[in-house]
Write a protein that holds these residues in place. Structure first.
Motif, PDB file in Angstrom:
ATOM      1  N   CYS A  63       0.845  -1.186   0.000  1.00 30.59           N
ATOM      2  CA  CYS A  63       0.000   0.000   0.000  1.00 30.59           C
ATOM      3  C   CYS A  63       0.888   1.246   0.000  1.00 30.59           C
ATOM      4  O   CYS A  63       1.796   1.370   0.823  1.00 30.59           O
ATOM      5  CB  CYS A  63      -0.889  -0.005   1.245  1.00 30.59           C
ATOM      6  N   ASP A  64       0.626   2.147  -0.922  1.00 28.85           N
ATOM      7  CA  ASP A  64       1.264   3.463  -0.924  1.00 28.85           C
ATOM      8  C   ASP A  64       0.329   4.401  -0.178  1.00 28.85           C
ATOM      9  O   ASP A  64      -0.727   4.781  -0.691  1.00 28.85           O
ATOM     10  CB  ASP A  64       1.482   3.939  -2.360  1.00 28.85           C
ATOM     11  N   VAL A  65       0.700   4.794   1.042  1.00 34.99           N
ATOM     12  CA  VAL A  65      -0.216   5.557   1.889  1.00 34.99           C
ATOM     13  C   VAL A  65      -0.433   6.983   1.406  1.00 34.99           C
ATOM     14  O   VAL A  65      -1.292   7.698   1.939  1.00 34.99           O
ATOM     15  CB  VAL A  65       0.250   5.565   3.368  1.00 34.99           C
ATOM     16  N   GLU A  66       0.328   7.426   0.403  1.00 34.71           N
ATOM     17  CA  GLU A  66       0.038   8.728  -0.194  1.00 34.71           C
ATOM     18  C   GLU A  66      -1.298   8.717  -0.925  1.00 34.71           C
ATOM     19  O   GLU A  66      -1.900   9.774  -1.132  1.00 34.71           O
ATOM     20  CB  GLU A  66       1.142   9.130  -1.175  1.00 34.71           C
ATOM     21  N   ALA A  72      -7.805   2.203   1.571  1.00 33.63           N
ATOM     22  CA  ALA A  72      -9.118   1.546   1.571  1.00 33.63           C
ATOM     23  C   ALA A  72      -9.024   0.168   0.927  1.00 33.63           C
ATOM     24  O   ALA A  72      -9.641  -0.793   1.414  1.00 33.63           O
ATOM     25  CB  ALA A  72     -10.130   2.413   0.827  1.00 33.63           C
ATOM     26  N   ARG A  73      -8.241   0.072  -0.151  1.00 40.46           N
ATOM     27  CA  ARG A  73      -8.098  -1.230  -0.819  1.00 40.46           C
ATOM     28  C   ARG A  73      -7.436  -2.258   0.088  1.00 40.46           C
ATOM     29  O   ARG A  73      -7.912  -3.391   0.210  1.00 40.46           O
ATOM     30  CB  ARG A  73      -7.279  -1.079  -2.111  1.00 40.46           C
ATOM     31  N   VAL A  74      -6.334  -1.866   0.745  1.00 38.01           N
ATOM     32  CA  VAL A  74      -5.623  -2.837   1.579  1.00 38.01           C
ATOM     33  C   VAL A  74      -6.471  -3.212   2.790  1.00 38.01           C
ATOM     34  O   VAL A  74      -6.417  -4.353   3.273  1.00 38.01           O
ATOM     35  CB  VAL A  74      -4.226  -2.312   1.983  1.00 38.01           C
ATOM     36  N   ARG A  75      -7.288  -2.281   3.274  1.00 42.65           N
ATOM     37  CA  ARG A  75      -8.239  -2.615   4.342  1.00 42.65           C
ATOM     38  C   ARG A  75      -9.189  -3.724   3.887  1.00 42.65           C
ATOM     39  O   ARG A  75      -9.425  -4.693   4.616  1.00 42.65           O
ATOM     40  CB  ARG A  75      -9.011  -1.352   4.721  1.00 42.65           C
ATOM     41  N   CYS A 125       2.352  11.663   8.829  1.00 45.67           N
ATOM     42  CA  CYS A 125       1.361  12.016   9.846  1.00 45.67           C
ATOM     43  C   CYS A 125      -0.064  11.687   9.418  1.00 45.67           C
ATOM     44  O   CYS A 125      -0.753  10.903  10.075  1.00 45.67           O
ATOM     45  CB  CYS A 125       1.475  13.500  10.192  1.00 45.67           C
ATOM     46  N   PHE A 126      -0.508  12.263   8.299  1.00 39.94           N
ATOM     47  CA  PHE A 126      -1.905  12.052   7.916  1.00 39.94           C
ATOM     48  C   PHE A 126      -2.207  10.584   7.655  1.00 39.94           C
ATOM     49  O   PHE A 126      -3.335  10.130   7.859  1.00 39.94           O
ATOM     50  CB  PHE A 126      -2.276  12.882   6.681  1.00 39.94           C
ATOM     51  N   SER A 127      -1.207   9.821   7.229  1.00 42.74           N
ATOM     52  CA  SER A 127      -1.446   8.401   6.963  1.00 42.74           C
ATOM     53  C   SER A 127      -1.953   7.676   8.202  1.00 42.74           C
ATOM     54  O   SER A 127      -2.774   6.753   8.104  1.00 42.74           O
ATOM     55  CB  SER A 127      -0.175   7.728   6.430  1.00 42.74           C
ATOM     56  N   LEU A 128      -1.498   8.072   9.399  1.00 46.29           N
ATOM     57  CA  LEU A 128      -2.003   7.454  10.628  1.00 46.29           C
ATOM     58  C   LEU A 128      -3.492   7.727  10.781  1.00 46.29           C
ATOM     59  O   LEU A 128      -4.275   6.823  11.111  1.00 46.29           O
ATOM     60  CB  LEU A 128      -1.248   7.977  11.844  1.00 46.29           C
ATOM     61  N   ILE A 129      -3.902   8.964  10.541  1.00 50.11           N
ATOM     62  CA  ILE A 129      -5.311   9.336  10.663  1.00 50.11           C
ATOM     63  C   ILE A 129      -6.145   8.557   9.660  1.00 50.11           C
ATOM     64  O   ILE A 129      -7.210   8.014   9.982  1.00 50.11           O
ATOM     65  CB  ILE A 129      -5.469  10.851  10.453  1.00 50.11           C
ATOM     66  N   SER A 130      -5.654   8.472   8.431  1.00 49.59           N
ATOM     67  CA  SER A 130      -6.387   7.785   7.376  1.00 49.59           C
ATOM     68  C   SER A 130      -6.475   6.283   7.639  1.00 49.59           C
ATOM     69  O   SER A 130      -7.546   5.677   7.485  1.00 49.59           O
ATOM     70  CB  SER A 130      -5.705   8.039   6.025  1.00 49.59           C
ATOM     71  N   ILE A 131      -5.380   5.676   8.053  1.00 48.06           N
ATOM     72  CA  ILE A 131      -5.387   4.240   8.360  1.00 48.06           C
ATOM     73  C   ILE A 131      -6.358   3.957   9.502  1.00 48.06           C
ATOM     74  O   ILE A 131      -7.146   3.008   9.451  1.00 48.06           O
ATOM     75  CB  ILE A 131      -3.962   3.757   8.705  1.00 48.06           C
ATOM     76  N   ALA A 132      -6.304   4.782  10.550  1.00 44.85           N
ATOM     77  CA  ALA A 132      -7.216   4.581  11.690  1.00 44.85           C
ATOM     78  C   ALA A 132      -8.674   4.659  11.229  1.00 44.85           C
ATOM     79  O   ALA A 132      -9.510   3.837  11.619  1.00 44.85           O
ATOM     80  CB  ALA A 132      -6.936   5.624  12.769  1.00 44.85           C
TER      81      ALA A 132
END
Length: 271
Positions: A63-66, A72-75, A125-132
């Motif tokens: 997953c490229d978190v950018e 969403a796909r990897v989830r 930083c934002f990747s943590l918010i998005s993953i959560a």
């Protein structure tokens, strides 16, 4: 003897494994040693091959978190894998992701390029918010989310540059995530915050080796911090034994932050 951490049979998703020296790799190895099940998420297909070689018994996704759609796909892929395996939920997430563009070398902070700052903020930083957000329905109601910060964001190390303010934003995000998740869960958000480590990613920071050697001398024990020590703290924060800890950045620095006026360092500076 009772297993203190009680992690056997628990399930964890670890984001950010790059190679065997990365913090994510050592955390994953610790979790497996405790009898937990680990799912790894890496940045690319190339790293997927490396992760498969390191952890042949664990599923690996990329997953490229950018790209938020990739999160969403990897989830969805992880949810499908869990359903096909045995069902259930994820007991914890590890966010060990950071990136900054140092290709132009060391520059004064005020010359930071907007695109570099925003890219680093998105990834680190934002990747943590998005993953959560995307994984919230997969997480156990008493789950734990752990990210990797730095021991201090108030030390203006020129070679670390704009990453310190971004890590400060990461630290601040913990309390806001925990507060918003408290409306529907008891999921905890914490960070493990090491001082300087010998990892492959840190090698890309200009002047890092000199800073690392200084940090070793500044620690009370005069011995460098190890990635294993950081991973051990992260695993504790992932376990139910740390159930009373949330919204915290746990510093792991061997006492460096209290020892800048160490006698040997001062003597060398004034001699």
């Amino acid at each position: 003897m009772k297993d203190f951490l009680e992690m056997a049979g628990k399930r964890y998703v670890v984001f950010g494994l790059a190679n065997k020296k990365s913090i994510a790799a050592v955390i994953a190895a610790n979790l497996l040693e405790q009898g937990a099940e680990v799912m790894l998420v890496v940045h690319s297909e190339k790293r997927k091959k490396a992760a498969n070689a390191l952890f042949p018994g664990s599923p690996v996704f990329f997953c490229d978190v950018e790209e938020e759609e990739q999160i969403a796909r990897v989830r969805d892929e992880i949810a499908e894998w869990i359903e096909a395996a045995s069902g259930g939920r994820v007991d914890g997430l590890v966010h060990s992701i950071a990136y900054a563009n140092y290709s132009d070398g060391i520059k004064p902070f005020h010359e930071t390029k907007r695109r570099d700052f925003l890219q680093a903020a998105t990834i680190s930083c934002f990747s943590l918010i998005s993953i959560a957000n995307h994984f919230k329905n997969l997480l156990d109601i008493d789950g734990s989310v752990v990210t990797v910060s730095i021991s201090t964001t108030r030390m203006a190390a020129v070679n670390y540059g704009y990453m310190a303010p971004i890590k400060a934003a990461l630290d601040s995000s913990l309390c806001f995530l925990a507060k918003s998740f408290a409306d529907f869960s008891r999921i905890r958000f914490n960070a493990v915050a090491p001082s300087l480590l010998k990892t492959s990613s840190s090698a890309g920071i200009p002047g890092y080796i000199d800073s690392y050697l200084f940090a070793e001398k500044a620690m009370l024990r005069k011995r460098a911090l190890t990635t294993q020590e950081v991973a051990d703290t992260a695993v504790f924060l992932l376990s139910r034994r740390s159930s009373g800890i949330t919204c915290q950045t746990v510093v792991v620095d061997g006492g460096m932050s209290v020892n800048y006026f160490d006698r040997d360092i001062v003597n060398k500076a004034i001699s």
